[in-house]
Scaffold this active site. Structure first.
Site, PDB file in Angstrom:
ATOM      1  N   GLU A  14      60.339  59.439  60.120  1.00  0.00           N
ATOM      2  CA  GLU A  14      59.896  58.109  60.553  1.00  0.00           C
ATOM      3  C   GLU A  14      59.468  57.296  59.330  1.00  0.00           C
ATOM      4  OE1 GLU A  14      56.658  56.840  63.832  1.00  0.00           O
ATOM      5  OE2 GLU A  14      55.801  57.611  61.982  1.00  0.00           O
ATOM      6  N   GLU A  27      41.532  51.697  63.385  1.00  0.00           N
ATOM      7  CA  GLU A  27      41.737  51.986  64.800  1.00  0.00           C
ATOM      8  C   GLU A  27      42.037  53.470  65.010  1.00  0.00           C
ATOM      9  OE1 GLU A  27      44.210  51.890  68.623  1.00  0.00           O
ATOM     10  OE2 GLU A  27      44.622  52.736  66.662  1.00  0.00           O
ATOM     11  N   LYS A  52      59.202  54.679  45.859  1.00  0.00           N
ATOM     12  CA  LYS A  52      58.386  54.271  44.709  1.00  0.00           C
ATOM     13  C   LYS A  52      59.305  53.788  43.581  1.00  0.00           C
ATOM     14  CE  LYS A  52      54.397  57.090  45.757  1.00  0.00           C
ATOM     15  NZ  LYS A  52      53.513  58.199  45.413  1.00  0.00           N
ATOM     16  N   VAL A  55      53.322  65.132  56.094  1.00  0.00           N
ATOM     17  CA  VAL A  55      53.981  65.975  57.091  1.00  0.00           C
ATOM     18  C   VAL A  55      52.942  66.162  58.187  1.00  0.00           C
ATOM     19  CG1 VAL A  55      54.960  68.251  57.555  1.00  0.00           C
ATOM     20  CG2 VAL A  55      55.418  67.128  55.377  1.00  0.00           C
ATOM     21  N   ASN A 104      47.935  47.550  58.022  1.00  0.00           N
ATOM     22  CA  ASN A 104      47.541  48.906  57.643  1.00  0.00           C
ATOM     23  C   ASN A 104      46.030  49.085  57.736  1.00  0.00           C
ATOM     24  OD1 ASN A 104      48.219  51.536  56.619  1.00  0.00           O
ATOM     25  ND2 ASN A 104      47.250  50.911  54.704  1.00  0.00           N
TER      26      ASN A 104
END
Ligand SMILES: Nc1nc2c(ncn2[C@@H]2O[C@H](COP(=O)(O)OP(=O)(O)OP(=O)(O)O)[C@@H](O)[C@H]2O)c(=O)[nH]1
Ligand SMILES: Nc1ncnc2c1ncn2[C@@H]1O[C@H](COP(=O)(O)OP(=O)(O)OP(=O)(O)O)[C@@H](O)[C@H]1O
Length: 270
Positions: free
Chosen positions: A140, A155, A25, A47, A149
């Protein structure tokens, strides 16, 4: 592991997600200030839930004692970009960072998944400073456009709803929707180039105009009052017509007048 152990097991991952969110950010606001354009639109992070960690460990045959190395996305952040080109730029910034190490990358944009899923993934090693000392955790980073996105979120919910049994027809339609999202991204990219070009031309024109007004003003300092008035009138007409070639010509003309005047005498007040 009992419930209390799970709490402490997840602590470094929670810290990692919070720190990475703050860092990206901050990168967003820094780039906005420096370059007036930021490739980062917004950042999220999470998390992984305990149930999801256990389910994945079972699916991937990861032993409980190997969770830290066997599951790479317990800590995960997601960086959303406006344009596909921004994804490569953000990936470059990440590779250049000294506070993390990129283990490997998965380019699901070039090689999109069977489902239609598109994103750029980076698996990193991140050193987190805990009360007990430094701990290196895997995390990740998913980088994707707003359109990617949008598709992945819908999905994901559908897959969650239908579990393994997403109807074939739905699967095909989702794939088609992923194609549509990709076309949307390409369309936006072509508009982006036009916008950047327009901004560049605008900036150049605005520089010429500013230089010309300054140069006309300087004519007065060299007592070239008639030339100054005449140039000002020509400038007004050119400005009305928005004729940038004429604007550049007039700038050359005024610069020539100034250079002749400078050879003659020093201006008053300069
Ligand atoms: N919505 C959606 N997300 C996906 C899809 N494939 C991958 N992802 C996301 O990308 C992450 C990593 O996917 P992979 O690179 O396949 O990772 P993996 O750990 O080998 O396998 P999985 O997490 O089981 O898919 C997943 O945890 C999801 O968040 C997909 O088809 N749809
Ligand atoms: N790297 C990430 N950054 C931010 N959010 C994420 C990230 N990965 C997954 N999520 C989101 O976290 C929520 C929970 O996802 P979860 O981790 O259980 O599943 P998943 O990553 O999609 O699947 P998998 O278990 O196959 O890894 C979902 O809303 C998902 O979109």
């Amino acid at each position: 592991m009992d419930v209390r152990d799970w709490g402490t097991f997840l602590l470094p991952y929670e810290q990692t997600v919070e720190e990475l969110k703050v860092k990206f950010k901050t990168m967003r606001s820094e780039l906005k200030k420096r370059e007036e354009y930021t490739p980062i639109e917004f950042v999220t992070g999470r998390v992984k839930r305990l149930s999801s960690i256990l389910e994945k460990a079972k699916r991937l045959n990861v032993k409980m004692e190997d969770l830290e190395t066997g599951i790479e996305d317990i800590a995960g952040i997601r960086i959303m970009c406006q344009f596909v080109e921004d994804i490569r730029r953000v990936a470059e910034y990440i590779r250049a960072r000294k506070d993390l190490e990129v283990l490997y990358e998965k380019d699901y944009i070039t090689n999109y998944k069977e489902s239609g899923y598109r994103s750029f993934h980076m698996i990193i090693r991140y050193p987190v400073q805990t009360a007990l000392g430094q701990k290196i955790v895997l995390a990740e980073i998913q980088i994707r456009t707003l359109a990617m996105n949008f598709w992945a979120t819908i999905e994901h919910s559908l897959n969650y709803k239908y579990r393994e049994s997403l109807p074939d027809e739905m699967r095909v339609r989702l794939k088609t929707a992923a194609e549509a999202a990709s076309i949307l991204d390409s369309e936006m990219s072509s508009i982006r180039e036009e916008i950047l070009e327009a901004q560049k031309t605008f900036e150049e024109n605005s520089n010429t105009t500013t230089q010309l007004l300054k140069a006309i003003h300087q004519l007065y300092f060299y007592h070239l009052v008639n030339e100054a008035i005449e140039s000002q009138e020509r400038f007004n007409a050119i400005w009305q017509a928005q004729d940038m070639d004429a604007m550049r010509e007039l700038l050359d003309h005024v610069r020539a007048l100034l250079s002749n005047a400078k050879k003659g005498s020093e201006p008053d007040g300069l």
